[in-house]
Each structure stands twice: as structure tokens, then as C-alpha cells.
Scaffold this active site. Structure first.
Site, PDB file in Angstrom:
ATOM      1  N   LYS A 269      13.761   3.785 -10.145  1.00 14.36           N
ATOM      2  CA  LYS A 269      12.621   2.935  -9.835  1.00 14.36           C
ATOM      3  C   LYS A 269      11.832   2.612 -11.105  1.00 14.36           C
ATOM      4  O   LYS A 269      11.739   3.443 -11.998  1.00 14.36           O
ATOM      5  CB  LYS A 269      11.746   3.748  -8.857  1.00 14.36           C
ATOM      6  CG  LYS A 269      10.546   3.060  -8.311  1.00 14.36           C
ATOM      7  CD  LYS A 269       9.770   4.007  -7.384  1.00 14.36           C
ATOM      8  CE  LYS A 269       8.863   4.935  -8.163  1.00 14.36           C
ATOM      9  NZ  LYS A 269       7.809   5.573  -7.360  1.00 14.36           N
TER      10      LYS A 269
ATOM     11  N   LYS B 134      10.432  16.424  -7.572  1.00 12.47           N
ATOM     12  CA  LYS B 134       9.440  16.703  -8.617  1.00 12.47           C
ATOM     13  C   LYS B 134       8.993  18.159  -8.711  1.00 12.47           C
ATOM     14  O   LYS B 134       8.391  18.545  -9.708  1.00 12.47           O
ATOM     15  CB  LYS B 134       8.192  15.821  -8.415  1.00 12.47           C
ATOM     16  CG  LYS B 134       8.476  14.385  -8.722  1.00 12.47           C
ATOM     17  CD  LYS B 134       7.327  13.436  -8.993  1.00 12.47           C
ATOM     18  CE  LYS B 134       5.921  13.755  -8.767  1.00 12.47           C
ATOM     19  NZ  LYS B 134       5.049  12.598  -8.579  1.00 12.47           N
TER      20      LYS B 134
ATOM     21  N   LYS C  27       5.352   4.209 -13.095  1.00  9.24           N
ATOM     22  CA  LYS C  27       4.261   4.343 -14.061  1.00  9.24           C
ATOM     23  C   LYS C  27       4.578   5.393 -15.107  1.00  9.24           C
ATOM     24  O   LYS C  27       4.133   5.313 -16.234  1.00  9.24           O
ATOM     25  CB  LYS C  27       2.992   4.838 -13.357  1.00  9.24           C
ATOM     26  CG  LYS C  27       2.343   3.875 -12.429  1.00  9.24           C
ATOM     27  CD  LYS C  27       1.004   4.479 -11.984  1.00  9.24           C
ATOM     28  CE  LYS C  27       0.651   4.071 -10.575  1.00  9.24           C
ATOM     29  NZ  LYS C  27       1.111   5.013  -9.553  1.00  9.24           N
TER      30      LYS C  27
HETATM   31  P1  TYM Z   1       2.000   4.904  -6.314  1.00 10.10           P
HETATM   32  O1  TYM Z   1       0.705   5.048  -7.031  1.00 10.10           O
HETATM   33  O2  TYM Z   1       3.193   5.562  -6.899  1.00 10.10           O
HETATM   34  O3  TYM Z   1       2.342   3.368  -6.190  1.00 10.10           O
HETATM   35  C1  TYM Z   1       1.375   2.438  -5.712  1.00 10.10           C
HETATM   36  C2  TYM Z   1       2.072   1.424  -4.831  1.00 10.10           C
HETATM   37  O4  TYM Z   1       3.076   0.719  -5.590  1.00 10.10           O
HETATM   38  C3  TYM Z   1       4.328   0.802  -4.927  1.00 10.10           C
HETATM   39  N1  TYM Z   1       5.384   0.886  -5.941  1.00 10.10           N
HETATM   40  C4  TYM Z   1       6.441   0.081  -5.996  1.00 10.10           C
HETATM   41  N2  TYM Z   1       6.842  -0.935  -5.215  1.00 10.10           N
HETATM   42  C5  TYM Z   1       7.983  -1.571  -5.559  1.00 10.10           C
HETATM   43  N3  TYM Z   1       8.734  -1.226  -6.640  1.00 10.10           N
HETATM   44  C6  TYM Z   1       8.372  -0.208  -7.448  1.00 10.10           C
HETATM   45  N4  TYM Z   1       9.104   0.112  -8.514  1.00 10.10           N
HETATM   46  C7  TYM Z   1       7.182   0.498  -7.136  1.00 10.10           C
HETATM   47  N5  TYM Z   1       6.531   1.542  -7.711  1.00 10.10           N
HETATM   48  C8  TYM Z   1       5.440   1.774  -6.963  1.00 10.10           C
HETATM   49  C9  TYM Z   1       4.264   2.080  -4.111  1.00 10.10           C
HETATM   50  O5  TYM Z   1       5.190   2.072  -3.047  1.00 10.10           O
HETATM   51  C10 TYM Z   1       2.820   2.068  -3.644  1.00 10.10           C
HETATM   52  O6  TYM Z   1       2.682   1.238  -2.520  1.00 10.10           O
HETATM   53  N6  TYM Z   1       1.571   8.093  -2.525  1.00 10.10           N
HETATM   54  C11 TYM Z   1       1.174   6.778  -3.003  1.00 10.10           C
HETATM   55  C12 TYM Z   1      -0.334   6.599  -3.076  1.00 10.10           C
HETATM   56  C13 TYM Z   1      -1.053   6.836  -1.786  1.00 10.10           C
HETATM   57  C14 TYM Z   1      -1.024   6.003  -0.638  1.00 10.10           C
HETATM   58  C15 TYM Z   1      -1.915   6.629   0.307  1.00 10.10           C
HETATM   59  C16 TYM Z   1      -0.375   4.812  -0.310  1.00 10.10           C
HETATM   60  C17 TYM Z   1      -1.890   7.872  -1.538  1.00 10.10           C
HETATM   61  N7  TYM Z   1      -2.412   7.757  -0.270  1.00 10.10           N
HETATM   62  C18 TYM Z   1      -2.132   6.064   1.560  1.00 10.10           C
HETATM   63  C19 TYM Z   1      -0.608   4.259   0.962  1.00 10.10           C
HETATM   64  C20 TYM Z   1      -1.472   4.893   1.880  1.00 10.10           C
HETATM   65  C21 TYM Z   1       1.729   6.581  -4.391  1.00 10.10           C
HETATM   66  O7  TYM Z   1       1.987   7.515  -5.089  1.00 10.10           O
HETATM   67  O8  TYM Z   1       1.827   5.299  -4.787  1.00 10.10           O
END
Ligand code: TYM
Length: 317
Positions: free
Chosen positions: A187, A106, A190
Site C-alpha cells: 500500500k 505490526k 504515510k
Molecule cells: P489512516 O490514517 O491510515 O488513513 C486515513 C484514510 O486514508 C485511507 N488510505 C488509503 N486509501 C487508499 N489507498 C491507500 N494507499 C490508502 N492509505 C490510507 C485509509 O483507508 C483511511 O480511510 N484506522 C484509521 C483511522 C481511524 C478511523 C477511525 C477511520 C481511526 N478511527 C474511525 C474511520 C473511522 C487509519 O489508520 O487510517
């Protein structure tokens, strides 16, 4: 078992978020902290008004999916997150951050990449370590970030003393990596440019039906056309995986048409109660705000001592 996970308010929540993270979160609510990572949402170009709207929507959706026995919070309202992130930046190596896939994909090589995108995984490590979380329910795309968190915790403890718990990632058996319906090599995200491949949690049933009906499969129509084979049949495998994660069964399904009908029914059935609960909550923004306010209060209490222990171990007065 202390459990923690956050979701970034960078777009509308998807079926991937539900299957990969939110449902495993709903199953783990004893001693659980679940947050909205609004600080992480500032790491890429953003609109302040859209960020505020998405944050409100996700807060209501977290309650609508059933996270009513957990501590819910907004990351920016708990100051220890940003504070511990700085202390951890003083333990993380640039070599480690250079290897992070998200930054490589990114931001690397672009002069206008925000500095915070580079340090993003350190803030995420702070999110987790501040609560001494043992379990982190996330989708597969977060694996590298959780591994870095473990490395930072082990290094900190070995260097400065035992302050942090080393967390484990927990991923669901099915649904840890939901792929785009229109391009099963990427993937379901969002912020995917092609929205026809993404099922959003608030998509009405006819929209879900249309998106699933158009899902990419392949031209194989043999007797065993409907089978799990990620390399040769990524689109079909993705649909089978979504079906399994939604609690459906592939028994007796031999055609793509029947598979898509079963996936549609399973997804619509899963989203229906959530959408009804969301509609009720959307009329009661004050309730959602009060749940988050109580959660933030509790988070400040829990994180204060851990931040203080980390600073003190590092020699801050
Ligand atoms: P984020 O906001 O992109 O996604 C939120 C959660 O959804 C899961 N996820 C998916 N799981 C399966 N298939 C998919 N296509 C898919 N897209 C998203 C992600 O794995 C995530 O669990 N960096 C993290 C946010 C974060 C976080 C944390 C998570 C910030 N601090 C501390 C855990 C612990 C993120 O961008 O998730």
C-alpha cells in the site's frame, strides 16, 4: 445521513489518503464528522514533537481539501472516545482482536508492542459508534476494522439494548487501494520506508513527476501493454487506477511513457489547488484552530448522550 471518518497523524498525508478517503469525505459533508485520530497515533513508537507538528499540518490540509462544511475535531479533545472505548473493550473478544490483520502485521510476537495497538480497533469502533454514524468513508485497508465495528454494534444492541447504529463502509469506485509506485505489492502509506513510491499531498510538481516517472511497470511492450490486470501487471494497473481516480482517461494511451505523463498531469492538477489553499491556511493557524475548537464543542454535545446511553444500558449508575 450521518458520516464519520478519522485520519491518523502518523506521517505526511499521501495521494492514497486523498483518493481513498479525503475526496469521498469532501463529497459527503451534510451531517459529517471528520477527525484527526491523535490517540491512535500513540499506539506505536512516536515523537511528541512530530505528533504535534503532523496534527497541525493535517488540520490545515483537511480544510485545504475542502472540508469546510463538516464538523472537524481532534479525537483527544473529545473525552467520550476513550471512555466509550473502555466500555466496548468490555464487549469485544480477544479472539476477534487476535484476528486483526494490522495487529498481526505490526505487533504480534513482539514483547514491546504497546497494549493500545492490540485494542486499537476497539477505539476505532468507539469513534464510529459514538456518533451513530451510518456511513464511514475509508480506503480498503480499513474494511476489517469497520466490519469489527459492525459486529460490536450488533452484539451490544442484542445484549444491552438498541444504543448504536450499525455503520456501512463506503469506498470510492477507483482509488480505494492506491499502491506504492516503487513496489505495487504494498500500500502507498504515510510511513513506508521507501518514500520514492509515495506521493505526498505537499510534494511539488517536479517531485511528483520524478516519482511517477520512476514508477515500476513491467517489461511487456506489446500492443496491449497498457491494460488493467492486477495479477499480471500490478504497477500498470495501479497507474491506471490513479489516473481514473484523478478524473483522467486512458483513451489513446498505448505506451508506459504516455501513461506516466498522463498520470503526472492528472495528479499535479489535483494537488495544485489544494497546495495553494494550504499555503494560505498555513499563514492563518488561528483560523484552523478556531474551526477545530468549534468542532470539538459540537462533538462533545453529540457524544455525551450516546456515551451515557451505553453506560446506562450496561448497568452503570
Ligand atoms: P489512516 O490514517 O491510515 O488513513 C486515513 C484514510 O486514508 C485511507 N488510505 C488509503 N486509501 C487508499 N489507498 C491507500 N494507499 C490508502 N492509505 C490510507 C485509509 O483507508 C483511511 O480511510 N484506522 C484509521 C483511522 C481511524 C478511523 C477511525 C477511520 C481511526 N478511527 C474511525 C474511520 C473511522 C487509519 O489508520 O487510517
Amino acid at each position: 445521513m450521518t458520516t464519520l471518518s478519522l485520519i491518523q497523524p502518523t506521517g505526511r498525508l499521501t495521494l492514497g489518503n486523498l483518493l481513498g478517503a479525503l475526496r469521498p469525505m469532501v463529497e459527503r459533508q451534510a451531517d459529517a464528522f471528520y477527525g484527526i485520530a491523535d490517540l491512535h497515533a500513540l499506539t506505536v513508537r512516536h515523537s511528541p514533537a512530530a505528533l504535534r507538528a503532523r496534527t497541525e499540518e493535517i488540520a490545515a490540509l483537511m480544510l485545504a481539501v475542502g472540508l469546510d462544511r463538516s464538523t472537524l475535531f481532534l479525537q483527544s479533545r473529545v473525552p467520550a472516545h476513550a471512555q466509550l472505548a473502555y466500555l466496548l473493550e468490555c464487549t469485544a473478544y480477544t479472539g476477534e482482536l487476535n484476528r486483526m490483520i494490522q495487529f498481526k502485521e505490526k505487533g504480534r510476537g513482539n514483547d514491546a508492542t504497546r497494549t493500545s495497538l492490540y485494542t486499537y480497533p476497539v477505539l476505532m469502533a468507539a469513534d464510529i459508534l459514538l456518533y451513530r454514524a451510518e456511513q464511514v468513508p475509508v480506503g480498503d485497508d480499513q474494511r476489517q476494522h469497520v466490519e469489527l465495528t459492525r459486529d460490536l454494534a450488533l452484539r451490544f444492541n442484542a445484549t444491552y439494548g438498541p444504543v448504536f447504529t450499525v455503520p456501512e463502509m463506503v469506498a470510492p469506485a477507483a482509488g480505494a487501494r492506491v499502491m506504492s509506485l516503487s513496489d505495487p505489492s504494498v500500500k502507498m502509506g504515510k510511513s513506508n520506508a521507501d518514500e520514492t513510491g509515495t506521493v505526498y499531498l505537499l510534494d511539488p510538481p517536479d517531485v511528483v513527476r520524478r516519482k511517477v516517472a520512476r514508477a515500476v511497470t513491467d517489461s511487456d511492450v506489446g500492443a496491449d501493454a497498457v491494460r488493467h490486470d492486477r495479477a499480471a501487471k500490478p504497477g500498470v494497473t495501479n497507474l491506471l487506477e490513479i489516473l481514473a481516480a484523478c478524473g483522467g482517461s486512458p483513451a489513446g494511451i498505448t505506451t508506459y511513457g504516455a501513461l506516466k505523463a498522463a498520470v503526472t498531469d492528472a495528479v499535479v492538477g489535483l494537488l495544485d489547488p489544494l497546495q495553494k489553499a494550504y499555503a494560505d491556511l498555513a499563514d492563518d493557524a488561528a483560523h484552523v484552530r478556531s474551526v477545530f475548537a468549534a468542532g470539538e464543542h459540537r462533538c462533545r454535545e453529540v457524544t455525551g448522550p450516546v456515551l451515557a446511553a451505553a453506560g446506562s444500558a450496561m448497568g452503570l449508575a
